[in-house]
Design an enzyme around this catalytic site. Structure first.
Site, PDB file in Angstrom:
ATOM      1  N   GLY A  11       0.847  -1.198   0.000  1.00 33.92           N
ATOM      2  CA  GLY A  11       0.000   0.000   0.000  1.00 33.92           C
ATOM      3  C   GLY A  11       0.879   1.243   0.000  1.00 33.92           C
ATOM      4  N   VAL A  24      18.061   8.965  -3.389  1.00 34.30           N
ATOM      5  CA  VAL A  24      18.793   9.368  -4.598  1.00 34.30           C
ATOM      6  C   VAL A  24      19.840  10.436  -4.278  1.00 34.30           C
ATOM      7  CG1 VAL A  24      18.534  10.471  -6.867  1.00 34.30           C
ATOM      8  CG2 VAL A  24      16.865   8.762  -6.111  1.00 34.30           C
ATOM      9  N   ARG A  72       1.379  -5.251  -4.921  1.00 37.22           N
ATOM     10  CA  ARG A  72       1.572  -6.397  -4.024  1.00 37.22           C
ATOM     11  C   ARG A  72       1.827  -7.586  -4.945  1.00 37.22           C
ATOM     12  NH1 ARG A  72      -2.864  -3.750  -0.962  1.00 37.22           N
ATOM     13  NH2 ARG A  72      -1.897  -2.949   0.916  1.00 37.22           N
ATOM     14  N   GLY A 102       5.797  -1.913   3.856  1.00 36.05           N
ATOM     15  CA  GLY A 102       5.426  -2.469   5.151  1.00 36.05           C
ATOM     16  C   GLY A 102       6.016  -3.854   5.373  1.00 36.05           C
ATOM     17  N   ASP A 103       5.494  -4.565   6.368  1.00 37.34           N
ATOM     18  CA  ASP A 103       6.090  -5.866   6.705  1.00 37.34           C
ATOM     19  C   ASP A 103       5.990  -6.861   5.552  1.00 37.34           C
ATOM     20  OD1 ASP A 103       3.369  -5.979   7.042  1.00 37.34           O
ATOM     21  OD2 ASP A 103       3.419  -7.243   8.843  1.00 37.34           O
ATOM     22  N   THR A 126       4.209   2.635   5.861  1.00 36.54           N
ATOM     23  CA  THR A 126       2.834   2.135   5.801  1.00 36.54           C
ATOM     24  C   THR A 126       1.985   2.974   6.732  1.00 36.54           C
ATOM     25  OG1 THR A 126       1.337   0.359   6.526  1.00 36.54           O
ATOM     26  CG2 THR A 126       3.548   0.297   7.442  1.00 36.54           C
ATOM     27  N   ILE A 127       0.815   3.367   6.254  1.00 38.52           N
ATOM     28  CA  ILE A 127      -0.030   4.206   7.121  1.00 38.52           C
ATOM     29  C   ILE A 127      -0.452   3.427   8.364  1.00 38.52           C
ATOM     30  CG2 ILE A 127      -0.851   5.647   5.213  1.00 38.52           C
ATOM     31  CD1 ILE A 127      -3.610   4.178   5.612  1.00 38.52           C
ATOM     32  N   ASP A 128      -0.452   2.083   8.288  1.00 42.01           N
ATOM     33  CA  ASP A 128      -0.892   1.267   9.429  1.00 42.01           C
ATOM     34  C   ASP A 128       0.075   1.342  10.616  1.00 42.01           C
ATOM     35  OD1 ASP A 128      -2.967   0.551   7.854  1.00 42.01           O
ATOM     36  OD2 ASP A 128      -2.502  -1.587   7.745  1.00 42.01           O
ATOM     37  N   ASP A 130       2.375  -0.587  11.532  1.00 44.48           N
ATOM     38  CA  ASP A 130       2.441  -1.848  12.273  1.00 44.48           C
ATOM     39  C   ASP A 130       3.732  -2.630  12.049  1.00 44.48           C
ATOM     40  OD1 ASP A 130       1.863  -2.367   9.648  1.00 44.48           O
ATOM     41  OD2 ASP A 130       0.214  -3.741  10.019  1.00 44.48           O
ATOM     42  N   ARG A 155     -17.756  15.765  13.683  1.00 40.61           N
ATOM     43  CA  ARG A 155     -18.214  16.251  14.990  1.00 40.61           C
ATOM     44  C   ARG A 155     -19.158  17.450  14.839  1.00 40.61           C
ATOM     45  NH1 ARG A 155     -16.973  15.358  19.917  1.00 40.61           N
ATOM     46  NH2 ARG A 155     -15.186  14.079  19.431  1.00 40.61           N
ATOM     47  N   ARG A 163     -26.152  13.282  17.178  1.00 39.25           N
ATOM     48  CA  ARG A 163     -26.112  11.954  16.563  1.00 39.25           C
ATOM     49  C   ARG A 163     -24.981  11.071  17.059  1.00 39.25           C
ATOM     50  NH1 ARG A 163     -27.842  13.182  10.515  1.00 39.25           N
ATOM     51  NH2 ARG A 163     -29.928  12.294  10.650  1.00 39.25           N
ATOM     52  N   ARG A 172      -5.656  -2.724   8.851  1.00 45.02           N
ATOM     53  CA  ARG A 172      -6.122  -4.079   8.546  1.00 45.02           C
ATOM     54  C   ARG A 172      -5.917  -5.031   9.715  1.00 45.02           C
ATOM     55  NH1 ARG A 172      -3.933  -5.705   3.091  1.00 45.02           N
ATOM     56  NH2 ARG A 172      -2.094  -4.926   4.130  1.00 45.02           N
ATOM     57  N   ALA A 187     -12.688  11.122  20.593  1.00 49.23           N
ATOM     58  CA  ALA A 187     -13.731  10.094  20.411  1.00 49.23           C
ATOM     59  C   ALA A 187     -14.240   9.598  21.767  1.00 49.23           C
ATOM     60  CB  ALA A 187     -13.159   8.932  19.619  1.00 49.23           C
ATOM     61  N   ARG A 246     -25.238   7.096  12.208  1.00 52.55           N
ATOM     62  CA  ARG A 246     -24.664   7.184  10.871  1.00 52.55           C
ATOM     63  C   ARG A 246     -23.291   6.519  10.888  1.00 52.55           C
ATOM     64  NH1 ARG A 246     -29.114   8.363  10.188  1.00 52.55           N
ATOM     65  NH2 ARG A 246     -30.016  10.114   9.021  1.00 52.55           N
ATOM     66  N   ILE A 253      -8.960   7.663   1.371  1.00 53.13           N
ATOM     67  CA  ILE A 253      -8.501   9.070   1.440  1.00 53.13           C
ATOM     68  C   ILE A 253      -7.350   9.179   2.448  1.00 53.13           C
ATOM     69  CG2 ILE A 253     -10.669  10.186   0.729  1.00 53.13           C
ATOM     70  CD1 ILE A 253     -10.933  11.031   3.722  1.00 53.13           C
TER      71      ILE A 253
HETATM   72  O1  F6P Z   1      -1.526   0.105   3.415  1.00 55.51           O
HETATM   73  C1  F6P Z   1      -2.225  -0.466   4.450  1.00 55.51           C
HETATM   74  C2  F6P Z   1      -3.689  -0.455   4.109  1.00 55.51           C
HETATM   75  O2  F6P Z   1      -4.090   0.860   3.829  1.00 55.51           O
HETATM   76  C3  F6P Z   1      -4.569  -1.069   5.176  1.00 55.51           C
HETATM   77  O3  F6P Z   1      -4.890  -0.198   6.217  1.00 55.51           O
HETATM   78  C4  F6P Z   1      -5.753  -1.497   4.371  1.00 55.51           C
HETATM   79  O4  F6P Z   1      -6.418  -2.578   4.977  1.00 55.51           O
HETATM   80  C5  F6P Z   1      -5.148  -1.915   3.076  1.00 55.51           C
HETATM   81  O5  F6P Z   1      -3.934  -1.223   2.957  1.00 55.51           O
HETATM   82  C6  F6P Z   1      -6.015  -1.657   1.875  1.00 55.51           C
HETATM   83  O6  F6P Z   1      -5.397  -2.175   0.762  1.00 55.51           O
HETATM   84  P1  F6P Z   1      -5.877  -1.953  -0.721  1.00 55.51           P
HETATM   85  O7  F6P Z   1      -5.314  -0.659  -1.189  1.00 55.51           O
HETATM   86  O8  F6P Z   1      -5.314  -3.096  -1.452  1.00 55.51           O
HETATM   87  O9  F6P Z   1      -7.372  -1.893  -0.719  1.00 55.51           O
END
Ligand code: F6P
Length: 322
Positions: A11, A24, A72, A102-103, A126-128, A130, A155, A163, A172, A187, A246, A253
């Site tokens: 990702g 570079v 991937r 990522g990993d 990786t935004i996750d 992890d 909010r 609401r 993930r 939150a 909701r 994004i």
């Molecule tokens: O890069 C990590 C991630 O954004 C996860 O948080 C998410 O589950 C996954 O990638 C989504 O992957 P894809 O872009 O293949 O839908």
């Protein structure tokens, strides 16, 4: 060493471009030629290469996504894939490889690094967030801030109509984004895969919050929460409380946009550290940042060891949501 390759895989994450730029430009200091490998490991296996120079990476530091493209690649999980990658790299005279991702990205190159003659230094992006071996991965800070901006907006409308909102953020397998966004966004509850989601307790909290006079109730749900997706959680709450609600799924994004200053700085530091490590003949490591210091972690550990989460933040949410 005369020639190195750089690729982005998995990702995409904001700050990947800033990282390629740093690789570079730091490589130029060592007079190393840099080959940009496009579309991740697919591009490596298919020799989808472009030459990168300090000038060709101009005007990239602020751009989201990855200009090299990402993917991937299942083939890199196989022995044949690894052998093919080694052959391609040897034939092209690429002696060092810097995979950014990522990993999953590092899992692909553990075997490649072990093959011997090609040196590999990974960079976590990786935004996750992890990945074991770094406090922060490139892209996490931007994703958290993007999600936070959205929650601040939610909010406004949630408060106007009193609401209940369930907001799903990415993650993930882990709840790092949810935890930080939940704290920063004020939150009422945060649901993450690391802790068991108690629907009855959640319902109790929601009821209490409205009774206390709260104008809105925002529950941040990590995509990978073990109770199922955000819609299942919302449905289970509705069955018990019959409260209008909701759901908002922030989705991809969170992966886009211009990287924050923190991500650009981290990307620049890690890009430089990876090149330094290759120049020092190191291989089989990921460069990360632990307590503000550059740290090298064996690639194997990055995908076998579990990153620790600050559990005290979950307790803090409860206190702050009173
Ligand atoms: O890069 C990590 C991630 O954004 C996860 O948080 C998410 O589950 C996954 O990638 C989504 O992957 P894809 O872009 O293949 O839908």
């Amino acid at each position: 060493m005369k020639k190195i390759g750089v690729l982005t895989s998995g990702g995409d994450a904001p700050g990947m471009n800033a990282c390629i730029r740093a690789v570079v430009r730091c490589a130029a200091r060592y007079k190393l030629e840099v080959i940009g490998i496009q579309r991740g490991y697919y591009g490596l296996l298919e020799k989808d290469f472009i030459g990168l120079t300090p000038r060709s990476v101009a005007n990239t530091i602020q751009r989201g996504g990855t200009f090299l493209g990402s993917a991937r690649c299942e083939e890199m999980k196989t022995e044949e894939g690894i052998n093919k990658a080694v052959q391609v790299l040897r034939k092209e005279g690429i002696e060092g490889l810097i995979p950014i991702g990522g990993d999953g990205t590092f899992r692909g190159v553990v075997a490649l690094a072990k093959a011997g003659d090609i040196k590999v230094i990974g960079i976590p992006a990786t935004i996750d967030n992890d990945v074991y071996g770094t406090d922060y991965a490139i892209g996490f800070d931007t994703a958290v801030n993007t999600a936070l901006e959205a929650i601040d907006k939610i909010r406004d409308t949630a408060g106007s109509l009193q609401r209940l909102f369930f907001v799903e953020v990415m993650g993930r397998d882990r709840g790092f984004i949810a935890l930080d966004v939940g704290i920063a966004g004020g939150a009422e509850d945060i649901l993450i895969p690391e802790t068991k989601t108690e629907i009855e307790q959640l319902c109790l909290n929601i009821r209490r919050n409205f009774k206390k006079g709260k104008k809105s109730n925002i529950v941040v749900v990590a995509e990978g929460d073990e109770a199922g997706g955000v819609f299942q959680v919302a449905q289970q709450v509705w069955e018990r409380l019959r409260l209008d609600y909701r759901v908002c799924v922030l989705g991809h994004i969170q992966r886009g946009g211009s990287p924050t200053a923190r991500d650009r700085i981290l990307a620049s530091k890690l890009g430089a550290a990876a090149v330094d490590a290759l120049a020092e003949d190191k291989s089989g490591f990921m460069v990360g940042e632990l307590s503000g210091e550059i740290a090298l972690t064996p690639l194997e550990e990055t995908c076998t060891k579990r990153k620790r989460m600050d559990g005290s933040l979950l307790q803090l949410v409860k206190v702050l949501a009173t």
